[in-house]
Design an enzyme around this catalytic site. Structure first.
Site, mmCIF file in Angstrom:
data_model
loop_
_atom_site.group_PDB
_atom_site.id
_atom_site.type_symbol
_atom_site.label_atom_id
_atom_site.label_comp_id
_atom_site.label_asym_id
_atom_site.label_seq_id
_atom_site.Cartn_x
_atom_site.Cartn_y
_atom_site.Cartn_z
ATOM 1 N N GLU A 1 0.826 -1.208 0.000
ATOM 2 C CA GLU A 1 0.000 0.000 0.000
ATOM 3 C C GLU A 1 0.865 1.264 0.000
ATOM 4 O O GLU A 1 0.423 2.311 -0.464
ATOM 5 C CB GLU A 1 -0.912 0.021 1.227
ATOM 6 N N TYR B 1 -18.414 25.026 -1.317
ATOM 7 C CA TYR B 1 -18.029 23.620 -1.386
ATOM 8 C C TYR B 1 -16.896 23.382 -2.368
ATOM 9 O O TYR B 1 -16.129 22.434 -2.223
ATOM 10 C CB TYR B 1 -19.222 22.700 -1.679
ATOM 11 N N VAL C 1 -6.849 5.280 7.895
ATOM 12 C CA VAL C 1 -7.925 6.160 7.439
ATOM 13 C C VAL C 1 -8.465 6.977 8.615
ATOM 14 O O VAL C 1 -8.932 8.099 8.434
ATOM 15 C CB VAL C 1 -9.069 5.391 6.735
ATOM 16 N N LYS D 1 -12.711 3.520 1.686
ATOM 17 C CA LYS D 1 -11.578 2.963 0.951
ATOM 18 C C LYS D 1 -12.130 1.820 0.096
ATOM 19 O O LYS D 1 -12.215 0.676 0.535
ATOM 20 C CB LYS D 1 -10.531 2.474 1.958
#
Length: 120
Positions: A21, A53, A72, A98
């Site tokens: 990863e 935004y 995460v 994820k």
């Protein structure tokens, strides 16, 4: 309470604890809800009065794409802090997914809420 939201904001980054990863970029998906009083921008019709935004998205894209966190959970906390501190948001709900991380699951991740949710 009004909500400004960003749905399925996809950002490529290095994330994860395994060696493989750390060598590849993975796509994360963000769903974000932010408390904001929209009566002022609705009355003025001025972008300067909004919780923009696009600006929030651009800031998160810049930050996340350059980050290299293992978890995460850590990335979600940092993103929530950026939204609250830099954009003056009192309450944020952030879902960080994820996709494809676990075989058989569409996505895994975390959902956090930070700040005090306004009444109304």
């Amino acid at each position: 309470m009004d909500i400004v939201f960003i749905e399925d904001l996809r950002i490529d980054t290095v994330i994860g604890i395994y060696d493989w990863e750390r060598r590849v970029r993975q796509t994360l998906s963000f769903d974000i809800e932010m408390a904001f009083d929209n009566t002022v921008p609705a009355a003025s019709d001025a972008i300067a009065d909004t919780l923009n935004y696009k600006d929030v998205s651009k800031r998160l894209i810049a930050y996340v794409s350059e980050s290299k966190f293992g978890l995460v959970e850590t990335l979600a906390e940092r993103c929530a802090a950026i939204i609250r501190e830099e954009f003056g948001v009192a309450w944020v709900k952030l879902k960080l997914s994820k996709p494809g991380a676990v075989r058989g699951a569409k996505a895994v991740g975390v959902r956090i809420e930070r700040g005090k949710r306004p009444l109304g």
